[in-house]
Design a protein around this motif. Structure first.
Motif, PDB file in Angstrom:
ATOM      1  N   TRP A   1      36.611  37.428  49.254  1.00 40.72           N
ATOM      2  CA  TRP A   1      37.040  38.733  48.750  1.00 40.72           C
ATOM      3  C   TRP A   1      37.978  39.435  49.724  1.00 40.72           C
ATOM      4  O   TRP A   1      38.967  40.050  49.321  1.00 40.72           O
ATOM      5  CB  TRP A   1      35.831  39.621  48.479  1.00 40.72           C
TER       6      TRP A   1
ATOM      7  N   GLU B   1      36.217  35.405  40.266  1.00 43.91           N
ATOM      8  CA  GLU B   1      35.292  34.554  41.002  1.00 43.91           C
ATOM      9  C   GLU B   1      35.819  33.120  41.093  1.00 43.91           C
ATOM     10  O   GLU B   1      35.603  32.435  42.086  1.00 43.91           O
ATOM     11  CB  GLU B   1      33.924  34.561  40.324  1.00 43.91           C
TER      12      GLU B   1
ATOM     13  N   ARG C   1      27.817  28.301  37.414  1.00 43.29           N
ATOM     14  CA  ARG C   1      29.141  28.420  36.802  1.00 43.29           C
ATOM     15  C   ARG C   1      29.185  27.745  35.432  1.00 43.29           C
ATOM     16  O   ARG C   1      29.785  28.274  34.491  1.00 43.29           O
ATOM     17  CB  ARG C   1      30.208  27.840  37.734  1.00 43.29           C
TER      18      ARG C   1
ATOM     19  N   ARG D   1      35.882  39.219  35.321  1.00 42.66           N
ATOM     20  CA  ARG D   1      35.137  39.068  36.574  1.00 42.66           C
ATOM     21  C   ARG D   1      35.052  37.597  36.968  1.00 42.66           C
ATOM     22  O   ARG D   1      35.259  37.237  38.134  1.00 42.66           O
ATOM     23  CB  ARG D   1      33.733  39.648  36.421  1.00 42.66           C
ATOM     24  N   GLN D   2      34.753  36.730  36.003  1.00 41.52           N
ATOM     25  CA  GLN D   2      34.624  35.309  36.316  1.00 41.52           C
ATOM     26  C   GLN D   2      35.971  34.682  36.674  1.00 41.52           C
ATOM     27  O   GLN D   2      36.028  33.720  37.441  1.00 41.52           O
ATOM     28  CB  GLN D   2      33.978  34.571  35.150  1.00 41.52           C
TER      29      GLN D   2
ATOM     30  N   ASN E   1      30.627  34.963  49.471  1.00 37.47           N
ATOM     31  CA  ASN E   1      32.046  35.187  49.164  1.00 37.47           C
ATOM     32  C   ASN E   1      32.655  36.369  49.925  1.00 37.47           C
ATOM     33  O   ASN E   1      33.709  36.878  49.528  1.00 37.47           O
ATOM     34  CB  ASN E   1      32.259  35.400  47.658  1.00 37.47           C
TER      35      ASN E   1
ATOM     36  N   ASP F   1      25.262  26.649  42.771  1.00 35.33           N
ATOM     37  CA  ASP F   1      26.544  27.278  42.459  1.00 35.33           C
ATOM     38  C   ASP F   1      27.185  26.640  41.233  1.00 35.33           C
ATOM     39  O   ASP F   1      27.651  27.334  40.319  1.00 35.33           O
ATOM     40  CB  ASP F   1      27.477  27.165  43.666  1.00 35.33           C
TER      41      ASP F   1
ATOM     42  N   GLU G   1      41.491  41.962  43.696  1.00 38.24           N
ATOM     43  CA  GLU G   1      41.653  41.046  42.571  1.00 38.24           C
ATOM     44  C   GLU G   1      43.125  40.713  42.347  1.00 38.24           C
ATOM     45  O   GLU G   1      43.480  39.553  42.095  1.00 38.24           O
ATOM     46  CB  GLU G   1      41.045  41.668  41.315  1.00 38.24           C
TER      47      GLU G   1
END
Length: 376
Positions: free
Chosen positions: A189, A114, A64, A110-111, A185, A60, A357
């Motif tokens: 979410w 995340e 990243r 998007r990141q 995730n 992970d 989001e």
């Protein structure tokens, strides 16, 4: 560069600066080096559980860091290509590079989302409970629609959905249901979806075609692993067995295989009828209870940190987090963030990312995604 492209470049740079702060760049580099040292140790797999945890963390973190580095390279390459294309008057090169920049802008967004999924249990699988509220048959049909909405959302993400418990309505829809959604995730979410959801529409069950308002509640809590210890005294619980109902074949409806556990101190009730075996359903129900108690503890921590007073509310007026209006106009509106959609059919088919989001951004920063780049 054109002013529009310069603005996109500035936005990308701001977004990358925020990602770098979230990543805590120096600390992350140091931690990755430490994890790589563990991986190179031949004795690592003497403890398989510890090894798997280290490998997951390493993968992970590496993803990243590499993701950030790739964004940085792509940004620099695109800027150089635009400058070169403008010098040589090559419109194709400039257009391709500008399209790449627009793609980078979307990837940054998007990141950023995340990066918000870094809570204690965000990476875990999750349970979702849906329960009908005020509105009778209307509410039960609405509850079934919500269950379908989350199932569609999960399918689009490639998550696996397992139905653990369903109670059918008297005439249509369902009174309640619990599903398990498996995927990376999943809890992170979905965690902001907990609350009351309100539907306004022309009733398909009303012969006079009048407009009705229905309420259903959604409760989301994470699956927890065996390393998280939750103490439960069995003397504090009542265990009931009953005959399962709903889909599942003939056998599931002819034995008392379903299990319901009531935890008196917290008032939490969980139930499972997914398996034909009462033993398996009992084990799953205990896991669900542990997860609910763990989620309740996470909620207490968050409330204490935010100095908020919140809790599980009544399923009715004044407690809804989102409103879905099908008549007399078409609108879905989140009452916490103000995010709207004029296409309820898309939302009910699982198009929920914008709502999630925005809620995640509000929880993390007290702002909407469009405002995130303004945060110091």
């Amino acid at each position: 560069m054109r002013a529009e492209i310069e603005a996109i470049v500035d936005e990308i740079k701001q977004g990358m600066a925020l990602l770098r702060r979230h990543l805590d760049w120096d600390a992350s580099q140091q931690r990755l080096a430490e994890l790589n040292g563990f991986v190179e140790d031949p004795s690592l797999w003497n403890d398989p559980e510890r090894a798997q945890k280290i490998m997951r963390e390493r993968t992970d973190l590496e993803n990243r860091i590499n993701g950030y580095l790739k964004l940085d390279r792509d940004l620099k390459d695109s800027i150089e290509l635009i400058e070169l294309g403008e010098m040589e008057d090559d419109a194709t090169v400039v257009t391709d590079a500008e399209n790449t920049l627009r793609g980078l802008k979307d990837e940054i967004a998007r990141q950023q989302v995340e990066s918000m999924l870094s809570g204690e249990a965000d990476a875990n699988d999750t349970y979702i409970e849906v329960n009908s509220g005020a509105g009778g048959t209307e509410s039960q049909d609405w509850t079934n629609m919500l269950l379908r909405m989350y199932t569609r959302w999960a399918d689009k993400r490639g998550y696996k959905v397992e139905v653990l418990e369903v109670h059918d309505g008297e005439e249509a829809g369902i009174k309640s249901a619990t599903v398990l959604i498996k995927g990376h995730n999943a809890y992170g979410w979905l965690k902001t979806e907990s609350g009351v959801h309100r539907l306004v529409r022309i009733s398909p069950f009303d012969s006079q075609a009048r407009r009705h308002t229905s309420f259903s509640s959604v409760w989301v809590y994470p699956v927890i692993d065996d390393k998280i210890e939750i103490e439960i005294n069995e003397s504090d619980c009542r265990i009931d067995t009953y005959r399962a109902q709903g889909a599942g074949g003939q056998h599931i409806n002819t034995t008392d295989s379903a299990v319901r556990i009531t935890h008196y101190p917290s008032g939490i009730v969980v139930a499972c009828q997914a398996e034909r075996s009462q033993h398996k359903n009992r084990a799953t129900a205990w896991n669900m209870l542990r997860a609910r108690l763990y989620e309740a503890e996470l909620k207490k921590r968050e409330e204490k940190a935010n100095a908020e007073q919140a809790g599980k509310t009544d399923i009715g007026w004044g407690h809804q987090i989102r409103s879905y209006v099908l008549q007399p106009y078409q609108l879905v509106k989140d009452l916490r963030t103000g995010v709207e959609s004029t296409s309820p059919s898309d939302v009910l088919n699982g198009d929920l990312d914008n709502f999630m989001e925005a809620a995640l951004a509000q929880r993390a920063f007290g702002k909407q995604p469009a405002e995130i780049s303004d945060i110091d």
